[in-house]
Design a protein around this motif. Sequence first.
Motif, PDB file in Angstrom:
ATOM      1  N   LEU A 105     -16.467 -47.083  15.510  1.00 59.73           N
ATOM      2  CA  LEU A 105     -15.843 -47.597  16.732  1.00 59.73           C
ATOM      3  C   LEU A 105     -16.577 -48.862  17.159  1.00 59.73           C
ATOM      4  CD1 LEU A 105     -15.596 -44.192  18.675  1.00 59.73           C
ATOM      5  CD2 LEU A 105     -13.990 -45.143  16.991  1.00 59.73           C
ATOM      6  N   ARG A 106     -15.861 -49.985  17.245  1.00 58.11           N
ATOM      7  CA  ARG A 106     -16.479 -51.270  17.593  1.00 58.11           C
ATOM      8  C   ARG A 106     -15.763 -51.799  18.832  1.00 58.11           C
ATOM      9  NH1 ARG A 106     -15.950 -50.610  12.425  1.00 58.11           N
ATOM     10  NH2 ARG A 106     -13.980 -51.744  12.299  1.00 58.11           N
ATOM     11  N   ILE A 107     -16.535 -52.037  19.886  1.00 55.49           N
ATOM     12  CA  ILE A 107     -15.977 -52.183  21.226  1.00 55.49           C
ATOM     13  C   ILE A 107     -16.187 -53.592  21.764  1.00 55.49           C
ATOM     14  CG2 ILE A 107     -16.069 -51.275  23.585  1.00 55.49           C
ATOM     15  CD1 ILE A 107     -17.261 -48.676  22.304  1.00 55.49           C
ATOM     16  N   GLY A 108     -15.112 -54.181  22.262  1.00 57.11           N
ATOM     17  CA  GLY A 108     -15.172 -55.489  22.896  1.00 57.11           C
ATOM     18  C   GLY A 108     -14.713 -55.421  24.339  1.00 57.11           C
ATOM     19  N   PHE A 109     -14.971 -56.514  25.061  1.00 56.29           N
ATOM     20  CA  PHE A 109     -14.612 -56.606  26.482  1.00 56.29           C
ATOM     21  C   PHE A 109     -13.919 -57.936  26.747  1.00 56.29           C
ATOM     22  CE2 PHE A 109     -18.164 -53.716  26.123  1.00 56.29           C
ATOM     23  CZ  PHE A 109     -17.887 -52.705  27.024  1.00 56.29           C
ATOM     24  N   GLN A 110     -12.891 -58.241  25.935  1.00 54.31           N
ATOM     25  CA  GLN A 110     -12.192 -59.514  26.113  1.00 54.31           C
ATOM     26  C   GLN A 110     -11.267 -59.441  27.313  1.00 54.31           C
ATOM     27  OE1 GLN A 110     -10.166 -61.257  22.724  1.00 54.31           O
ATOM     28  NE2 GLN A 110      -8.766 -62.372  24.079  1.00 54.31           N
ATOM     29  N   SER A 111     -11.591 -60.192  28.329  1.00 58.23           N
ATOM     30  CA  SER A 111     -10.772 -60.236  29.539  1.00 58.23           C
ATOM     31  C   SER A 111      -9.395 -60.810  29.220  1.00 58.23           C
ATOM     32  CB  SER A 111     -11.464 -61.095  30.595  1.00 58.23           C
ATOM     33  OG  SER A 111     -10.682 -61.201  31.751  1.00 58.23           O
ATOM     34  N   GLY A 112      -8.376 -60.185  29.771  1.00 62.53           N
ATOM     35  CA  GLY A 112      -7.011 -60.665  29.580  1.00 62.53           C
ATOM     36  C   GLY A 112      -6.332 -60.165  28.335  1.00 62.53           C
ATOM     37  N   ASP A 113      -7.044 -59.425  27.474  1.00 56.97           N
ATOM     38  CA  ASP A 113      -6.453 -58.907  26.240  1.00 56.97           C
ATOM     39  C   ASP A 113      -6.004 -57.466  26.399  1.00 56.97           C
ATOM     40  OD1 ASP A 113      -5.643 -59.280  23.558  1.00 56.97           O
ATOM     41  OD2 ASP A 113      -7.425 -58.246  22.831  1.00 56.97           O
ATOM     42  N   GLY A 114      -6.045 -56.947  27.619  1.00 61.35           N
ATOM     43  CA  GLY A 114      -5.639 -55.569  27.846  1.00 61.35           C
ATOM     44  C   GLY A 114      -6.705 -54.586  27.416  1.00 61.35           C
ATOM     45  N   SER A 115      -6.460 -53.337  27.740  1.00 60.29           N
ATOM     46  CA  SER A 115      -7.344 -52.255  27.310  1.00 60.29           C
ATOM     47  C   SER A 115      -6.586 -51.409  26.309  1.00 60.29           C
ATOM     48  CB  SER A 115      -7.787 -51.421  28.516  1.00 60.29           C
ATOM     49  OG  SER A 115      -8.640 -52.170  29.354  1.00 60.29           O
ATOM     50  N   TRP A 116      -7.207 -51.129  25.174  1.00 61.73           N
ATOM     51  CA  TRP A 116      -6.526 -50.442  24.084  1.00 61.73           C
ATOM     52  C   TRP A 116      -7.554 -49.872  23.112  1.00 61.73           C
ATOM     53  CZ3 TRP A 116      -8.245 -52.929  19.784  1.00 61.73           C
ATOM     54  CH2 TRP A 116      -8.536 -54.293  19.884  1.00 61.73           C
ATOM     55  N   SER A 117      -7.097 -49.013  22.231  1.00 65.98           N
ATOM     56  CA  SER A 117      -7.971 -48.449  21.205  1.00 65.98           C
ATOM     57  C   SER A 117      -7.144 -48.047  20.000  1.00 65.98           C
ATOM     58  CB  SER A 117      -8.701 -47.212  21.743  1.00 65.98           C
ATOM     59  OG  SER A 117      -9.437 -46.565  20.707  1.00 65.98           O
ATOM     60  N   ALA A 118      -7.757 -48.126  18.830  1.00 68.22           N
ATOM     61  CA  ALA A 118      -7.187 -47.468  17.662  1.00 68.22           C
ATOM     62  C   ALA A 118      -7.178 -45.971  17.934  1.00 68.22           C
ATOM     63  CB  ALA A 118      -8.018 -47.775  16.421  1.00 68.22           C
ATOM     64  N   VAL A 119      -6.183 -45.271  17.395  1.00 67.74           N
ATOM     65  CA  VAL A 119      -6.054 -43.829  17.616  1.00 67.74           C
ATOM     66  C   VAL A 119      -6.706 -43.084  16.457  1.00 67.74           C
ATOM     67  CG1 VAL A 119      -4.452 -41.907  17.922  1.00 67.74           C
ATOM     68  CG2 VAL A 119      -3.929 -44.143  18.930  1.00 67.74           C
ATOM     69  N   ASP A 130     -13.894 -56.788  13.373  1.00 73.14           N
ATOM     70  CA  ASP A 130     -12.834 -56.716  14.374  1.00 73.14           C
ATOM     71  C   ASP A 130     -13.063 -55.534  15.309  1.00 73.14           C
ATOM     72  OD1 ASP A 130     -11.424 -58.929  13.468  1.00 73.14           O
ATOM     73  OD2 ASP A 130     -10.321 -57.749  11.988  1.00 73.14           O
ATOM     74  N   ARG A 131     -12.431 -55.601  16.455  1.00 71.26           N
ATOM     75  CA  ARG A 131     -12.542 -54.524  17.436  1.00 71.26           C
ATOM     76  C   ARG A 131     -11.633 -53.349  17.068  1.00 71.26           C
ATOM     77  NH1 ARG A 131     -10.296 -57.960  22.154  1.00 71.26           N
ATOM     78  NH2 ARG A 131      -9.231 -58.816  20.324  1.00 71.26           N
ATOM     79  N   THR A 132     -12.115 -52.141  17.353  1.00 73.87           N
ATOM     80  CA  THR A 132     -11.254 -50.959  17.323  1.00 73.87           C
ATOM     81  C   THR A 132     -10.907 -50.531  18.747  1.00 73.87           C
ATOM     82  OG1 THR A 132     -13.024 -49.297  17.403  1.00 73.87           O
ATOM     83  CG2 THR A 132     -12.436 -50.192  15.234  1.00 73.87           C
ATOM     84  N   MET A 133     -11.566 -51.124  19.743  1.00 78.57           N
ATOM     85  CA  MET A 133     -11.340 -50.773  21.145  1.00 78.57           C
ATOM     86  C   MET A 133     -11.655 -51.998  21.987  1.00 78.57           C
ATOM     87  SD  MET A 133     -13.248 -47.727  23.371  1.00 78.57           S
ATOM     88  CE  MET A 133     -12.841 -46.469  22.150  1.00 78.57           C
ATOM     89  N   ASN A 134     -10.877 -52.209  23.047  1.00 78.10           N
ATOM     90  CA  ASN A 134     -11.142 -53.331  23.953  1.00 78.10           C
ATOM     91  C   ASN A 134     -10.918 -52.897  25.392  1.00 78.10           C
ATOM     92  OD1 ASN A 134     -11.595 -56.416  24.124  1.00 78.10           O
ATOM     93  ND2 ASN A 134      -9.853 -56.067  25.501  1.00 78.10           N
ATOM     94  N   PHE A 135     -11.733 -53.463  26.267  1.00 81.12           N
ATOM     95  CA  PHE A 135     -11.546 -53.281  27.702  1.00 81.12           C
ATOM     96  C   PHE A 135     -11.305 -54.655  28.311  1.00 81.12           C
ATOM     97  CE2 PHE A 135     -14.116 -49.656  26.345  1.00 81.12           C
ATOM     98  CZ  PHE A 135     -13.297 -48.620  26.792  1.00 81.12           C
ATOM     99  N   GLY A 136     -10.130 -54.805  28.925  1.00 84.49           N
ATOM    100  CA  GLY A 136      -9.700 -56.125  29.371  1.00 84.49           C
ATOM    101  C   GLY A 136      -9.853 -56.380  30.851  1.00 84.49           C
ATOM    102  N   TRP A 137     -10.478 -55.432  31.582  1.00 87.08           N
ATOM    103  CA  TRP A 137     -10.709 -55.635  33.014  1.00 87.08           C
ATOM    104  C   TRP A 137     -11.975 -54.904  33.435  1.00 87.08           C
ATOM    105  CZ3 TRP A 137      -5.896 -53.526  31.383  1.00 87.08           C
ATOM    106  CH2 TRP A 137      -5.816 -52.140  31.411  1.00 87.08           C
TER     107      TRP A 137
END
Length: 361
Positions: A105-119, A130-137
């Motif tokens: 699991l590789r986690i990013g915090f790119q603002s404006g890219d939404g929050s999502w994850s691989a299932v 590459d990211r498997t999870m992102n937090f956008g806010w």
Amino acid sequence: MTARYCSLPRQSAPSYAPGLAAERLAALVGGRQMWVNGTVLHYYFFGDDTDGSVIAVPATGEMRRVSWAGGKDQQDVVRDCFREWADLGVGVTFAEVGDRSEAELRIGFQSGDGSWSAVGREALQVGLNDRTMNFGWDLTAPGQRATALHEIGHALGMRHEHQSPFAGLLFDDEAVYADLAGAPNHWSREKTYANVLRRLQPGEVNGSVWDPLSIMEYPFASGLILEPEQFRGGIDPPGTLSPADKEFVLRWYPPCGPSRPAPLVPFRSVPLRPGPGEQTDFTVEPPESRTYTLRTFGECDAVVVVFEERDGEPRFLSGQDDGGTRHNATLAVRLVKGRRYMVRVRLYSTWGSGETAVMCW
């Protein structure tokens, strides 16, 4: 006010060989994204200066780089949510690592890219950079800790609760499209359909009963749901792990007690992307003498063969294919410490991304 919603990356539907018994098909669909119980899931936070996305600046024609790094306050929210899931006593465990190559699991915090994850195991199909999870806010904002709990639920293999065929929710489709086209989500019709209106197959969902209190349930404002009548005023889940959430993960990942094996840590994990008819070889030097499990993860028909290297020549030791049913090959083989082995993975065919990984426990 419309809530910010998790937007899952679109995945192609799985296909299986015709003629499978209903029970077998249900097991394949339901389990294809779940981890092997006892797995240690390693997570990594992107933080290097070079980690980021290049995006277009609206109305300027220019491009700029947006970092994937998150501050310690954001990372601490995610760490705390991993602990909350782990504290349920589930059989998978979580460990933070400082090397992305060690992380599922590789986690990013790119603002404006939404929050999502691989299932679930979809994370194994994502490239190491590459990211498997992102937090956008901002996860420290009131009510946003639920976002981290929600995305970790996806990483464990859980899907959106409101898309369950057992929910019985009848949406006002056009009202939903219009609501999510505006702030703060700005979703296309395609993204709204994929994340809200599309019904999942029974084998894809978290259970046989809809749970409006689930951490995997979206909140919905008044006027978006037509039926059942009691939800016309909206749905407002509490943003915490519900009893049904806990029951689901403990059913898939029961505790590793004294009578169960200790948590499994892959001593070799190899991402692959050979094409159909191609093969990839890699070497294994076992840390101890015992029976090991080799398993492929991905969207492919595969065969796995193990050779023992003796006098500089590979000698066949064991092999196992997936039976042509389009699920992953699993091979149990005894390996001896101090000896060198070659593992060969050959693909018959691929679908979806075609990316494959091999793990050895």
